[in-house]
Structures are given as C-alpha cells and as structure tokens.
Design a protein around this motif. Sequence first.
Motif, PDB file in Angstrom:
ATOM      1  N   LEU A   1       0.830  -1.205   0.000  1.00  0.00           N
ATOM      2  CA  LEU A   1       0.000   0.000   0.000  1.00  0.00           C
ATOM      3  C   LEU A   1       0.865   1.256   0.000  1.00  0.00           C
ATOM      4  CD1 LEU A   1      -2.676  -1.062   2.659  1.00  0.00           C
ATOM      5  CD2 LEU A   1      -2.922  -1.084   0.161  1.00  0.00           C
ATOM      6  N   GLU A   2       1.906   1.252   0.823  1.00  0.00           N
ATOM      7  CA  GLU A   2       2.779   2.422   0.892  1.00  0.00           C
ATOM      8  C   GLU A   2       3.535   2.626  -0.414  1.00  0.00           C
ATOM      9  OE1 GLU A   2       4.686   5.788   2.583  1.00  0.00           O
ATOM     10  OE2 GLU A   2       2.805   4.718   2.914  1.00  0.00           O
ATOM     11  N   ARG A   3       3.862   1.549  -1.066  1.00  0.00           N
ATOM     12  CA  ARG A   3       4.545   1.667  -2.361  1.00  0.00           C
ATOM     13  C   ARG A   3       3.613   2.319  -3.385  1.00  0.00           C
ATOM     14  NH1 ARG A   3       7.825  -3.076  -5.761  1.00  0.00           N
ATOM     15  NH2 ARG A   3       9.477  -1.661  -6.435  1.00  0.00           N
ATOM     16  N   ILE A   4       2.338   1.951  -3.332  1.00  0.00           N
ATOM     17  CA  ILE A   4       1.341   2.575  -4.206  1.00  0.00           C
ATOM     18  C   ILE A   4       1.211   4.055  -3.885  1.00  0.00           C
ATOM     19  CG2 ILE A   4      -1.125   2.662  -4.738  1.00  0.00           C
ATOM     20  CD1 ILE A   4      -1.134  -0.422  -4.263  1.00  0.00           C
ATOM     21  N   ARG A   5       1.072   4.375  -2.594  1.00  0.00           N
ATOM     22  CA  ARG A   5       0.903   5.773  -2.183  1.00  0.00           C
ATOM     23  C   ARG A   5       2.097   6.616  -2.613  1.00  0.00           C
ATOM     24  NH1 ARG A   5       2.646   9.426   0.769  1.00  0.00           N
ATOM     25  NH2 ARG A   5       4.315   8.062   1.531  1.00  0.00           N
ATOM     26  N   GLY A   6       3.308   6.098  -2.388  1.00  0.00           N
ATOM     27  CA  GLY A   6       4.492   6.865  -2.739  1.00  0.00           C
ATOM     28  C   GLY A   6       4.592   7.131  -4.234  1.00  0.00           C
ATOM     29  N   LEU A   7       4.353   6.109  -5.060  1.00  0.00           N
ATOM     30  CA  LEU A   7       4.447   6.289  -6.510  1.00  0.00           C
ATOM     31  C   LEU A   7       3.320   7.169  -7.027  1.00  0.00           C
ATOM     32  CD1 LEU A   7       6.127   5.395  -8.985  1.00  0.00           C
ATOM     33  CD2 LEU A   7       4.465   3.567  -9.324  1.00  0.00           C
ATOM     34  N   ARG A   8       2.137   7.032  -6.447  1.00  0.00           N
ATOM     35  CA  ARG A   8       0.993   7.851  -6.868  1.00  0.00           C
ATOM     36  C   ARG A   8       1.275   9.331  -6.649  1.00  0.00           C
ATOM     37  NH1 ARG A   8      -4.031   9.735  -6.441  1.00  0.00           N
ATOM     38  NH2 ARG A   8      -3.774  10.402  -4.294  1.00  0.00           N
ATOM     39  N   ASN A   9       1.839   9.643  -5.493  1.00  0.00           N
ATOM     40  CA  ASN A   9       2.149  11.045  -5.195  1.00  0.00           C
ATOM     41  C   ASN A   9       3.280  11.565  -6.074  1.00  0.00           C
ATOM     42  OD1 ASN A   9       0.214  10.948  -3.239  1.00  0.00           O
ATOM     43  ND2 ASN A   9       1.621  10.979  -1.498  1.00  0.00           N
ATOM     44  N   GLU A  10       4.275  10.715  -6.287  1.00  0.00           N
ATOM     45  CA  GLU A  10       5.446  11.147  -7.056  1.00  0.00           C
ATOM     46  C   GLU A  10       5.111  11.382  -8.521  1.00  0.00           C
ATOM     47  OE1 GLU A  10       9.441   8.914  -8.585  1.00  0.00           O
ATOM     48  OE2 GLU A  10       8.973   8.679  -6.456  1.00  0.00           O
ATOM     49  N   GLN A  11       4.283  10.514  -9.097  1.00  0.00           N
ATOM     50  CA  GLN A  11       4.010  10.568 -10.534  1.00  0.00           C
ATOM     51  C   GLN A  11       2.608  11.084 -10.859  1.00  0.00           C
ATOM     52  OE1 GLN A  11       6.249  10.094 -12.778  1.00  0.00           O
ATOM     53  NE2 GLN A  11       7.871   9.267 -11.466  1.00  0.00           N
ATOM     54  N   LYS A  12       1.857  11.518  -9.831  1.00  0.00           N
ATOM     55  CA  LYS A  12       0.486  12.034 -10.046  1.00  0.00           C
ATOM     56  C   LYS A  12      -0.370  11.027 -10.805  1.00  0.00           C
ATOM     57  CE  LYS A  12       2.130  15.728  -8.196  1.00  0.00           C
ATOM     58  NZ  LYS A  12       1.970  15.880  -6.732  1.00  0.00           N
ATOM     59  N   MET A  13      -0.397   9.797 -10.278  1.00  0.00           N
ATOM     60  CA  MET A  13      -1.103   8.705 -10.928  1.00  0.00           C
ATOM     61  C   MET A  13      -2.379   8.384 -10.181  1.00  0.00           C
ATOM     62  SD  MET A  13       2.237   6.236 -11.284  1.00  0.00           S
ATOM     63  CE  MET A  13       1.518   5.019 -12.391  1.00  0.00           C
ATOM     64  N   SER A  14      -3.267   7.672 -10.853  1.00  0.00           N
ATOM     65  CA  SER A  14      -4.444   7.138 -10.178  1.00  0.00           C
ATOM     66  C   SER A  14      -4.026   5.901  -9.381  1.00  0.00           C
ATOM     67  CB  SER A  14      -5.519   6.752 -11.199  1.00  0.00           C
ATOM     68  OG  SER A  14      -5.103   5.605 -11.942  1.00  0.00           O
ATOM     69  N   PHE A  15      -4.915   5.440  -8.512  1.00  0.00           N
ATOM     70  CA  PHE A  15      -4.637   4.238  -7.725  1.00  0.00           C
ATOM     71  C   PHE A  15      -4.392   3.044  -8.638  1.00  0.00           C
ATOM     72  CE2 PHE A  15      -6.282   0.312  -5.775  1.00  0.00           C
ATOM     73  CZ  PHE A  15      -5.463   0.236  -4.662  1.00  0.00           C
ATOM     74  N   ASP A  16      -5.276   2.850  -9.628  1.00  0.00           N
ATOM     75  CA  ASP A  16      -5.137   1.689 -10.506  1.00  0.00           C
ATOM     76  C   ASP A  16      -3.846   1.738 -11.306  1.00  0.00           C
ATOM     77  OD1 ASP A  16      -7.502   0.429  -9.759  1.00  0.00           O
ATOM     78  OD2 ASP A  16      -8.700   1.623 -11.139  1.00  0.00           O
ATOM     79  N   GLU A  17      -3.441   2.911 -11.730  1.00  0.00           N
ATOM     80  CA  GLU A  17      -2.185   3.036 -12.476  1.00  0.00           C
ATOM     81  C   GLU A  17      -0.992   2.683 -11.592  1.00  0.00           C
ATOM     82  OE1 GLU A  17      -3.615   6.619 -15.529  1.00  0.00           O
ATOM     83  OE2 GLU A  17      -2.608   7.084 -13.640  1.00  0.00           O
ATOM     84  N   ALA A  18      -1.023   3.166 -10.354  1.00  0.00           N
ATOM     85  CA  ALA A  18       0.077   2.871  -9.429  1.00  0.00           C
ATOM     86  C   ALA A  18       0.119   1.388  -9.069  1.00  0.00           C
ATOM     87  CB  ALA A  18      -0.051   3.725  -8.175  1.00  0.00           C
ATOM     88  N   VAL A  19      -1.054   0.744  -9.002  1.00  0.00           N
ATOM     89  CA  VAL A  19      -1.104  -0.690  -8.717  1.00  0.00           C
ATOM     90  C   VAL A  19      -0.376  -1.462  -9.811  1.00  0.00           C
ATOM     91  CG1 VAL A  19      -2.624  -2.707  -8.649  1.00  0.00           C
ATOM     92  CG2 VAL A  19      -3.170  -0.701  -7.283  1.00  0.00           C
ATOM     93  N   GLU A  20      -0.597  -1.097 -11.062  1.00  0.00           N
ATOM     94  CA  GLU A  20       0.042  -1.830 -12.159  1.00  0.00           C
ATOM     95  C   GLU A  20       1.559  -1.760 -12.070  1.00  0.00           C
ATOM     96  OE1 GLU A  20      -1.596  -3.822 -13.846  1.00  0.00           O
ATOM     97  OE2 GLU A  20      -3.502  -3.040 -13.130  1.00  0.00           O
ATOM     98  N   ALA A  21       2.085  -0.581 -11.747  1.00  0.00           N
ATOM     99  CA  ALA A  21       3.535  -0.433 -11.680  1.00  0.00           C
ATOM    100  C   ALA A  21       4.114  -1.143 -10.469  1.00  0.00           C
ATOM    101  CB  ALA A  21       3.899   1.051 -11.642  1.00  0.00           C
ATOM    102  N   THR A  22       3.508  -0.952  -9.308  1.00  0.00           N
ATOM    103  CA  THR A  22       4.106  -1.483  -8.080  1.00  0.00           C
ATOM    104  C   THR A  22       3.944  -2.993  -7.970  1.00  0.00           C
ATOM    105  OG1 THR A  22       2.078  -0.996  -6.840  1.00  0.00           O
ATOM    106  CG2 THR A  22       3.803   0.680  -6.829  1.00  0.00           C
ATOM    107  N   SER A  23       2.779  -3.518  -8.335  1.00  0.00           N
ATOM    108  CA  SER A  23       2.575  -4.964  -8.209  1.00  0.00           C
ATOM    109  C   SER A  23       3.528  -5.732  -9.116  1.00  0.00           C
ATOM    110  CB  SER A  23       1.125  -5.346  -8.513  1.00  0.00           C
ATOM    111  OG  SER A  23       0.788  -5.031  -9.852  1.00  0.00           O
ATOM    112  N   ALA A  24       3.944  -5.112 -10.222  1.00  0.00           N
ATOM    113  CA  ALA A  24       4.890  -5.769 -11.120  1.00  0.00           C
ATOM    114  C   ALA A  24       6.212  -6.061 -10.416  1.00  0.00           C
ATOM    115  CB  ALA A  24       5.139  -4.895 -12.351  1.00  0.00           C
ATOM    116  N   GLY A  25       6.547  -5.264  -9.414  1.00  0.00           N
ATOM    117  CA  GLY A  25       7.804  -5.440  -8.699  1.00  0.00           C
ATOM    118  C   GLY A  25       7.640  -6.024  -7.312  1.00  0.00           C
TER     119      GLY A  25
END
Length: 867
Positions: A284-308
Amino acid sequence: MPTVRSFTVLPALPDSLKDLDTVAKNMFWSWNSEFLEVFKRIDSNLWAACGHNPVKLLGSVSQEKLDLLAENQGFLGQLQNATEKLKSHCERPNWYEKVCSESTEPTIAYFSAEFGVHECLPIYAGGLGILAGDHLKSASDLGVPLVGVGLLYQKGYFRQYLDIDGWQQETYVENDFHNMPIEPVLNESDRPLTISVEYPGRSVIARIWAVSIGRVKLYLLDTNVQDNSPMDRMITSSLYGGDRELRIRQEIMLGIGGLKALWAMDIKPTVCHMNEGHAAFMALERIRGLRNEQKMSFDEAVEATSAGNVFTIHTPVKAGLDEFRVELMDKYFGEYFPKLDINRNRFLSLGRILPDDDSEPFKMPVLALKLSSYANGVSKLHGQISRGIWGSLWPGLPRDEVPITAITNGIHLKNWVSDEFDSLCERYLGLNWAEGTFDKSAWDAVDQIPDEELWLVHQRCKEQLIVFARNRLKAQMHRRGTYHSELNHAEEVLDPEALTIGFARRFASYKRGNLLLKDPKRFKKLLTNSSRPVQIIFAGKAHPKDTEGKDIIRQIVHFANESDVKRRVVFLEDYNIDIARVLVCGVDVWLNNPRRPMEASGTSGMKAAVNGVLNMSTLDGWWCEGFTPDGGWVIGAEEDYEDNDYQDAVESQAIYDMLENEVIPLFYTRTPDNLPRAWIRRMKNSIKWIAPRFNTHRMIAEYTRRFYNPAGAKWRYLTAEACTKAKEFSKWKSGVREAWPEIAVKDVIIEVGNGNGNEPLNAGKSQLKVGSQLYIKALIKLGDIGQDDVSVEFYHGPVDTWQNIKSGSAVRMDHETVTDQEGEHWFVGSMPCKNAGRHGVSVRILPKHTDLADPTEMGLILWETTT
C-alpha cells in the motif's frame, strides 16, 4: 521520572586490534568457523558467557587482556587472515555479476517479521526467521543486490523454562542493542536517522539500525525512542506478543515504516519481497508513494508497483494467517486509504476473498496476493495446497493454473554443517566446496570419503552433543532446585553408542510431538533394550497462548522423568539456534511427523541431512521431494484422514514398526571393524541427494532467475518515462473489464479427422481411436474488445465421473475470420488424441496483453457453457 542522559562506552582497542571491531560487527563470522576461533582465543569462557556475542565479548574482556593480545603475533596473524577474508568476500566477483547483472546497487528489499541470523541477535521465533537469516547469508555469498527489512525487538521472542510439573513458562530478556552486532544508521549530522509513520491521531518515530551480514545489510526499526509515548515505544517490544491491536501496529511499522526507512536512506528498491503476509502493508505504501510522485491514479500505481512485488506464503495453518477485524482497519487506516484515492469499500476489498462480504476480516495474505505479480509456496506440495486455499481469488480457474507457484526452501550449508564435516568436505570436495553448493555433480565426491572417516566425524559430533545435553540438563535441574544428589543423574543420561533420535521444532499440535507416546509400553521396550537401545532428545517451544502445545511438552517431560527411561529421554529447554546447531549434527535419526499436509516445508531435516543424519518423516513439506528409498524413511503413505485420533494411532504404530524392523537393525548391524557400513551408505546417499537440492544458494538463484530479475525488469519498464507504460496498461485493463460482460462463446464445432476427411463429433459418435485428430472451431462474440486482446483456448484432459477435466492443458486457438455479425469471430485449433481413456474439451477465453505477468492475473475467464 528524573532526566537521564545516556551515553555509550566503547572498548579501547589497541591500534593493532582495530580490525577486531570491524570483524565483530559484520556477521560474516557467523558462518565462518575461523572467525569464531579468533573470538574464542580472546577468552573462551567469556565467549560462552557472552552468548557467543563478539561485540559483548569485546566490551567485557579486560584491558589487560587486550593489551597482551596486541603483542601476540600468532593472534594478530589470525586476525589479519579473518580481516582479509571478510574484505575479499565483500569485494570479489560474484555469481550475480557473472550470471545476471553488473549492477551492485541494492534493488531487492526483503521484508520479514523475524530474522534468525545468530543466537546473539534474538529477533527470531522459529523456522520463518531462520530461513530469512539463511536467505540473507546466501544473498551475500552470491552477490545478489538485496537488503533485509525488519523490526528490532526490545525483548525479542520469549525465553522458555519449565516448572517442576513440566509446564512451559515464559520470560522475556531485554536486548542491549549497544552490546550487539548492530549499529545505528546516522544522518548527515551524525545523529540517529529516524522516520515518522502516521498512526491514529499521532506520528510514531522509529530509529533505523543496521546489521552487516557479509556484503548484505539488514535494516531494523526501533520505536523505543523518547519522542514516542509509552504505548508507542512498545510497538517493537516483543516478537509475536500482545493482542491483535499490537500486531497491526507492528505490521504497519514493518510494512509502511520499513519502506519509508529505505527511502530515507535513498534506497529505492525495484523489487520488494514479502516473506509471509506480515509486511503486506508495504504494498500500500509503495502505491501511495508512486501515486504522489508521478500524479497517478490508484489503478495506475497498482500496475507499476505490483509488477515489482513478490510474496512468499509460508503456512497452510489458519492460526498462522494474519487477519484483522474491520474495526481495527477503520481505526488505523481510516485516514490512510483516502491518500490512495479509493473509498472504504474498495480499500477493504483488497484484503477480502469476497469483496462485498462486510463480515469478512481483512486478510494480509489476500492483500499481498492481490498486489503482487509473483507468489509462491515453499515446497511443491505446499504450492498445491496454497493454490487450493487461495484459488477462489481467481474464480473459474482450474486449481493447477492458479498463479501461485513453488520455490522449495533450503538452508545455508556453511552455517549448519559441523566444523568437523566442513573439514571433511574441504578434503574431499575441495577447499571452496560451499561456493558450488547447487552443482549436483560436485557432490558425487562424497562417495570418495572413507567410511571410517565419515563415521568418526559423526561419532565425534554425537559425543559433543551428549556433553552439551548433559550440561544443559544439569543447568535446568539446578534452576528448578533439584537436590544435589539428583544432579548426578545429568552426568549419566544418554549413551554415545546408542541409536539417538532427535525431535526439535515448534510444539504446535499438528506437529505431534507426543506421537511416540501413543503406546508407551512399546516405546519403552525400544528405549530399554539392553543390546540395541534407543534414546531420544526433544527440544522446542510452544506459543505462549497454545495450551495444547504446552501440554504436549508436559507429557514428554512426565514420560522422561519415569525411572526406567530417565537415561534415554531428554528435553532441552529454551530451544534456539545454538541448540539446533549441536542437535542436527549429533543425532543419528531426525524424526518429523507432522499431520499431512500441515507442514509448509520444514528445514530442520535438511540441516540434519547435510551432516549425515538420516530423516524419518511423514510425506509432507519438503520431504515429498527430499525422500529417496536409499536415503531415509517415510512414515505412512500419502493418505489423508478425517479422524485425527485414528491417524495418530496408525502412524505411531508405523513408526514403531519401522524402528523395530528397519532402522534399529540397520544401525546395529556392524562389519568386523565395528562399522555400520550399510547405514553409512545411506548417510552418503542422503548427503548427495539433499545437499545440492535443498540449500539457500539454489533457492536464492531460483528466486533471482524466476522472480527478482523479471520483476525488476518489469518495474523499470512500467515506470520509465513518467510511468507512461503503467498508465497505458491500466487504461487497457479498465477497458477490458468494462467490456468483458459482452463476451460470449456463441458456438463450438468439433470435428474428427481420421485420414479420410472430417466428421462431426457428437453424442452418438464420441468414441475415437488413438491417433485421431480433433479440430475445434469456436464462434466468439467479442463486442468492443479487439481480437488481439483475448486468448481463445481449448482446455482438454482426462475427465472424472462428474465430467470435470482433471490435470488439463490449454491450447491457444488461432483467429480465422470475422463474421458478418458485428464483433463476432471464428477461432480454430486442433489436437491429436494420444492417450486412451475418457477425455473432455472445453473452450475458454482469457485477456491477453504483453504486459500481463500471467494471463490469469486479472481474474477474468469465460468458459463455454451449455444453455
């Protein structure tokens, strides 16, 4: 309370001994015996009294002794050799650089609630922590760019002692961090580096400490700082202690705080590995951090973070699976989930099998599975069991295709082989034998070890175990106030010539520590046989709240106190790494009898096997892969029982039978030179089979090739160019989900080819001959979904009496034509009929995209149905 200003006094090491500080604070010494000889040479008695803690040793030894050592050329040479070996280990070329990458930047973060590196760092409870410690050691040996993340517990796990009735009691010992091989991480101002984690209505501060393990760092968080309230200082008080609310506070600190700690040190992992579900809030924190950094939606951040993200499941036992009541989730995450830009229902659904079931608790394994692209069990059998337990997260998917694979656990060989066996391996397998641990052919050289030498080493280890056990038993009896005359009993227990069985593990009911006591008369007959005696050493802890496990220990202690078996049965209190190290080297047989299939893997039998100890176990966990008929024994078969009492009766008798008819005769059958050569042959077979297959070097290499490298590459791909690919992928998934209800299998035509043309397969003509060819043609309505966005497959295999396909295989069909009807397409495929028997075939549709880690990851699958 008065104001107390604290400070740390460090030992004043002479200049020639400065390297002692470096060597002591890098736990590379924990798996290299020559380093231990350095510490023993300082003061062997003090080394033992300090709990094998080199930092505490250096703080306790007299200045006079240090000054003498500073002039001792032999000691200085020994220290120099150790220092150079540590430096070489950290700087030399390694497996990862040769095979995988030239980058040594930390990219993999390994999160675990416990780490069992060594007994002097008591932040572990059992097998999960021991595995985590071995994971880090092998990562260092292989050069895998990995850092560990955990919590630094003020009291660690409990210390065990038994009262006069044999009932387990618990005590907690405060850890003195300044006298342990750990160091505070400092900021640019040389002050302790801290992070802040949001809790309801407040922020909690945590200090970061670092443990050096070869070239790998383990970072640990500590909330026992003055800026926190007394309640928050207790977050890292003890391992697996307290109530559910303390547990959720700990897991928030581990997952969210652990990731924040890495960021605070400018470590930005590409891969995050959750060792069990305790750390799942990290996702969850990985999603929150990337979402804030890249101005992404939750679903977009999920795709990037879950891949790693990688998730390893460890337990099939419900009591071991973390879950939290909705009220606790509301309390601790009510202000957090809005930062993810999702509502409460969406947030809670992330931890539920049934997303809309308001009564279902929030399950940490479910959260980890939903937010990871890679998931595994820890043995092949456990992978199968896990697919059954969690398969409902992928509705409609056959169990064998549930995206939970298996990577079987292992052990760090150098850490667990005895010094004597290590020397034997150096003579016959080569000085660097441990560097090629997963080269199976290298272990053929075990056959070159003379039987006499192998047996001599084994007997020496057994003698050391018996001395160790007697000393521990004497200390136990002394603590309980035993009469002085009774203490002499401790000097008489155990016989170095007798067949010795070891049973040491956590005392949970499913592990059945009392199975040998089911028929006490028959067991006593084995123990008291004057010509072919058997003896057994027990050790292990029950969870403080597990009264059933405690009662099993009490039963064993009562049995061991009976006068006719007192010399043959011993229970060693306060099981830890030190006891385990001596036990797995010195017994003859390692007994493991869990109730199948409750054991996820188990690793203690691996540790015993590499020391030449033979395993006797039920076919559960790793033993399903580790057993060979000429290298150990199986208790029972692969039966599953509904009646536990009946199962215990059957399998206890199986143990007695096996001991009486196979194990004991084999051990006591000697050649004229008094060697049990048939037994020694089994020892060699066991070592050759188990050592190269069940070690953490092999395990880490497998994680690296199958998970870490592809996950890291996928993370970099999806997050490149301001996460453009992740945003596009999320948009594609959203479109597929929205249009999925429109998809339908409109028609399926199956024809049989026999060399004279094709004819339809129908109910009246359903008997084919081997060699026939099936042609499948399916009319699919795709609606707004493109033909390249789906995989149309036919799924085939043997069918049971209920017309269910078992152990099926999927074959992708080719797109043939578009029909006149808008959105309808024909797909075709074929297969040969290779095997006789009753078979079935069915058409199905799954999403298809090059960025899907697994075609099943979206949980969307449509099967052909009969209307």
